[in-house]
Design a protein around this motif. Structure first.
Motif, PDB file in Angstrom:
ATOM      1  N   ALA A 252       0.869  -1.179   0.000  1.00 33.66           N
ATOM      2  CA  ALA A 252       0.000   0.000   0.000  1.00 33.66           C
ATOM      3  C   ALA A 252       0.899   1.220   0.000  1.00 33.66           C
ATOM      4  CB  ALA A 252      -0.905   0.004   1.230  1.00 33.66           C
ATOM      5  N   ALA A 253       0.492   2.277  -0.756  1.00 30.42           N
ATOM      6  CA  ALA A 253       1.360   3.442  -0.918  1.00 30.42           C
ATOM      7  C   ALA A 253       0.988   4.573   0.026  1.00 30.42           C
ATOM      8  CB  ALA A 253       1.317   3.929  -2.363  1.00 30.42           C
ATOM      9  N   ASP A 254      -0.168   4.495   0.684  1.00 27.83           N
ATOM     10  CA  ASP A 254      -0.511   5.540   1.646  1.00 27.83           C
ATOM     11  C   ASP A 254      -1.268   4.941   2.830  1.00 27.83           C
ATOM     12  OD1 ASP A 254      -3.472   5.725   1.234  1.00 27.83           O
ATOM     13  OD2 ASP A 254      -2.810   6.231  -0.800  1.00 27.83           O
ATOM     14  N   GLY A 255      -1.468   5.751   3.837  1.00 23.62           N
ATOM     15  CA  GLY A 255      -2.060   5.277   5.085  1.00 23.62           C
ATOM     16  C   GLY A 255      -3.487   4.787   4.911  1.00 23.62           C
ATOM     17  N   ARG A 256      -4.256   5.490   4.081  1.00 30.33           N
ATOM     18  CA  ARG A 256      -5.669   5.127   3.919  1.00 30.33           C
ATOM     19  C   ARG A 256      -5.802   3.731   3.309  1.00 30.33           C
ATOM     20  NH1 ARG A 256      -8.237   9.689   5.002  1.00 30.33           N
ATOM     21  NH2 ARG A 256      -6.625  11.014   4.138  1.00 30.33           N
ATOM     22  N   ASP A 257      -5.077   3.525   2.196  1.00 35.61           N
ATOM     23  CA  ASP A 257      -5.111   2.221   1.528  1.00 35.61           C
ATOM     24  C   ASP A 257      -4.563   1.141   2.465  1.00 35.61           C
ATOM     25  OD1 ASP A 257      -5.381   0.313  -0.417  1.00 35.61           O
ATOM     26  OD2 ASP A 257      -3.400   0.722  -1.315  1.00 35.61           O
ATOM     27  N   GLY A 258      -3.492   1.494   3.201  1.00 33.96           N
ATOM     28  CA  GLY A 258      -2.879   0.540   4.125  1.00 33.96           C
ATOM     29  C   GLY A 258      -3.857   0.102   5.195  1.00 33.96           C
ATOM     30  N   LEU A 259      -4.579   1.078   5.766  1.00 33.57           N
ATOM     31  CA  LEU A 259      -5.548   0.778   6.822  1.00 33.57           C
ATOM     32  C   LEU A 259      -6.644  -0.130   6.272  1.00 33.57           C
ATOM     33  CD1 LEU A 259      -6.397   1.445   9.737  1.00 33.57           C
ATOM     34  CD2 LEU A 259      -7.741   3.335   8.825  1.00 33.57           C
ATOM     35  N   PHE A 260      -7.085   0.206   5.048  1.00 31.49           N
ATOM     36  CA  PHE A 260      -8.146  -0.585   4.408  1.00 31.49           C
ATOM     37  C   PHE A 260      -7.711  -2.038   4.250  1.00 31.49           C
ATOM     38  CE2 PHE A 260     -10.176  -2.136   0.473  1.00 31.49           C
ATOM     39  CZ  PHE A 260     -11.502  -2.064   0.880  1.00 31.49           C
TER      40      PHE A 260
END
Lengths: 224, 458
Positions: free
Chosen positions: A30-38
């Motif tokens: 994941a390249a950012d926090g939002r996608d990572g959290l998802f």
């Protein structure tokens, strides 16, 4: 292992993913926090690597959210800072381990291995046994092949750390952290000197070296 | 320390608030005293002159009494006056040329000389103010005014001034105490805020109570200054964090690339790549050390301080270094008091001791004795790492605690000259400092204090 890497720097992400893939792990990124959290909340990972500084949701907030949401997956945090406060905040926030950038790939791999296969909430064992070595944590005694080996406290702690992590490579940095509580690299070869003393005591009268040196990576107890 | 309890150890007491207010009250009281004495003198003198004036007028009147026999005329006038029992307390004595009393009830002897004189009255043993004049044709006339009224007035005056002086002193002392206490309470609040800021809490501000007083104005100005400093510090932190991120990221990539290339390359090339990787790592090490020093100097690490069993930790550390020290031919002396404990960051303190030991072992020849001393004196923890090696130039020693400064003796060995800068930063974060210990060879002494929790107003 299934590993999720949340890192905004494409090059570092690719480097870590490539290395872990070659080592036989299944890697998601994941390249950012939002996608990572998802992705992290979707579940199914054995370990998560999170960069401390991320666009969207920063690494520390992400770890806190995951822990608040009940995710128990081991988390390793990466950071590019001086590393004193970040370490404390990261670990307090729920990360299980912490690695300061830049890191050698072998270091990351060793730490992920140690995290991913961590035995689930098991009472502290009183005795460790690997191959022909027995170590009694309460009586602080060591025997190899039934023969008693007398070790000073640091060498005992070093052996206990290696035996407590069978089949896992322990890097120099990990040993410095766990045995000496150092979060820095002393100029003096403390680890090497203690290991060589430990070795000579353990190996006296035996053919086989009890401790394996994994070149460029670290040390492992033989026969785990 | 200059800020320590500034009523307790003021070097110039008259320059403290209490002192100044006290000084003013004493000056006021002294001024009252001087004015009192002057007023008393002037009044006393005026009253005496008044007495003299009265005796002079009376004498003139008696001498001007009509009659051929001067003595008989005056004696008649005296007798009349004494019979009247006038209330102006004048006494008379008239003697003839032979000194025999002719008239007057004044009990005493005629003064030897003419003019004004203190007159001693035999009857009631009191002193009057007298004027002795010659009577034309022989004889002396003495007119004496009673001084009782004058003395009474003197007493009243003295009492009045003594009361005023006492009241002035009391009011002054009370005023001094009140002004001092109010000022001190206010300055103490400012002092505490400043100490908190020195202690690393950059969000602390001077108290402003909205009264618009001088204190409020100064506090307001100081707060604006602190806002500005805070903004600059934030800026600096942002810059170092950006530098860390922006410069370390490409360096990290470089390091990773070299890492990967090394495993794929042929042996000759692998060696070159290994050397390049080592260089890259060294750069990254310098970065890490610089960022760490900056982070420690920002004092934020103090938020995570807790009690550390420093004696045990340092003792263990010395034992951990023993094998290496012996391998390089050094003698390591453990003079660590195991009971020493301190509020601080365990890992930073370990790194500090480790840096000092690394220095001592790497920069001295075999056969050198290295002593590690840890003790507590007057609530301060002292750590000394001393060697009896060749030592260094004392002038050079002063620079050693600055970043990137290296002594001549360590030029040939590896290092970035950041070790002692880090040692000092850690010592300062722990309310202490680091310096050079004079003596044989080379030694560093570190003093670590306890955080100040005492209230300066106590």
């Amino acid at each position: 292992m299934r590993i999720l890497i949340i890192e905004d720097d494409a090059e570092t992400r690719a480097f870590v993913a490539r290395g872990l893939g070659e080592a036989g792990h299944h890697v998601a990124t994941a390249a950012d926090g939002r996608d990572g959290l998802f992705q992290a909340t979707e579940g199914g990972f054995d370990a998560i690597v999170v960069d401390r500084m991320l666009p969207g949701i920063d690494g520390l907030a992400l770890v806190r959210m995951l822990r608040a949401g009940g995710t128990v997956t081991p988390i390793l945090m990466l950071t590019a800072m001086g590393g004193i406060e970040d370490r404390v905040e990261g670990l307090d926030g729920g990360a299980d381990d912490y690695l300061v950038k830049p890191f050698a790939f072998s270091e990351l791999a060793a730490r992920l291995n140690a995290l991913g296969r961590r035995p689930v909430a098991q009472a502290e064992p009183r005795k460790l046994a690997v191959a022909d070595i027995e170590l009694d944590l309460e009586r602080r005694t060591v025997r190899r092949g039934g023969r008693k080996v007398v070790l000073p406290p640091r060498e005992f702690a070093l052996l206990a750390e290696l035996m407590g992590n069978p089949r896992r490579v322990m890097t120099r940095t990990m040993l410095l952290e766990r045995v000496w509580d150092f979060d820095f690299d002393p100029k003096t070869n403390i680890v090497e000197t203690h290991l060589s003393r430990l070795r000579s005591k353990l190996n006296a009268g035996f053919e086989e070296d009890a401790i394996e040196t994994i070149r460029g990576a670290g040390y492992m107890i033989r026969g785990g | 320390m200059a800020v320590e309890g500034w009523a307790a150890d003021v070097r110039a007491p008259w320059r403290s608030t209490f002192g100044l207010a006290g000084l003013v009250s004493i000056l006021l009281a002294l001024a009252t005293l001087v004015i009192g004495i002057a007023a008393y003198e002037v009044t006393h003198e005026a009253l005496e002159q008044q007495l003299d004036h009265r005796t002079a007028i009376e004498t003139r009147a008696l001498l001007a009494e009509p009659g051929a026999d001067r003595l008989a005329a005056i004696a008649g006038a005296i007798r009349r006056r004494e019979a009247e029992q006038s209330v102006d307390h004048l006494g008379y004595l008239l003697v003839d040329a032979e000194g025999r009393r002719v008239a007057g009830s004044l009990d005493g002897s005629v003064p030897a000389s003419l003019g004004y004189e203190e007159f001693y009255r035999h009857g009631d043993a009191r002193v009057s103010q007298s004027l002795t004049s010659a009577v034309p044709g022989g004889g002396r006339l003495v007119v004496a005014a009673d001084r009782a009224a004058l003395e009474e007035t003197d007493r009243d005056l003295l009492l009045l001034f003594a009361t005023a002086f006492g009241a002035m002193l009391l009011l002054g002392a009370g005023g001094a105490w009140t002004v001092g206490a109010v000022t001190r309470a206010r300055l103490n609040r400012i002092d505490r805020a400043a100490l908190a800021i020195i202690g690393g809490d950059l969000t602390a501000r001077m108290p402003v109570d909205g009264s618009g007083s001088e204190f409020d104005r100064v506090s307001g100005t100081l707060n604006r200054m602190l806002d500005r400093i805070g903004a600059l510090m934030e800026n600096l932190r942002q810059v170092s964090s950006d530098v860390a991120h922006d410069l370390r990221t490409p360096l990290t990539r470089l390091s990773h690339r070299l890492d990967e290339a090394r495993t794929a390359a042929d042996p000759a090339r692998a060696q070159a790549l290994e050397a390049a990787a080592t260089q890259a790592e060294e750069l990254l090490d310098i970065f890490a050390a610089l960022l760490r020093i900056s982070e420690i100097e920002a004092m934020g690490v103090r938020r995570h301080f807790r009690r550390v069993a420093l004696g045990d930790a340092v003792g263990d550390l010395v034992e951990s270094y023993r094998p290496d020290a012996e391998a390089s031919g050094h003698f390591l002396l453990d003079e660590v008091d195991r009971d020493v404990s301190l509020v601080g960051d365990r890992r930073l303190l370990l790194q500090m001791v480790s840096n000092l030991l690394d220095n001592a072992l790497r920069h001295t020849p075999a056969g050198t004795t290295v002593r590690v001393v840890l003790d507590t004196l007057d609530g301060k923890v002292g750590l000394r790492v001393l060697d009896d090696g060749p030592g260094i130039d004392p002038e050079e020693a002063q620079r050693l605690f600055q970043r990137f400064s290296r002594s001549e003796r360590s030029r040939s060995t590896a290092g970035h000259g950041l070790g002692l800068a880090l040692v000092r930063a850690i010592a300062i974060a722990h309310h202490g400092d680091a310096g050079i210990e004079r003596g044989t060879g080379f030694g560093v002494v570190v003093h670590l204090g306890q955080p100040r929790t005492d209230d300066p107003s106590r």
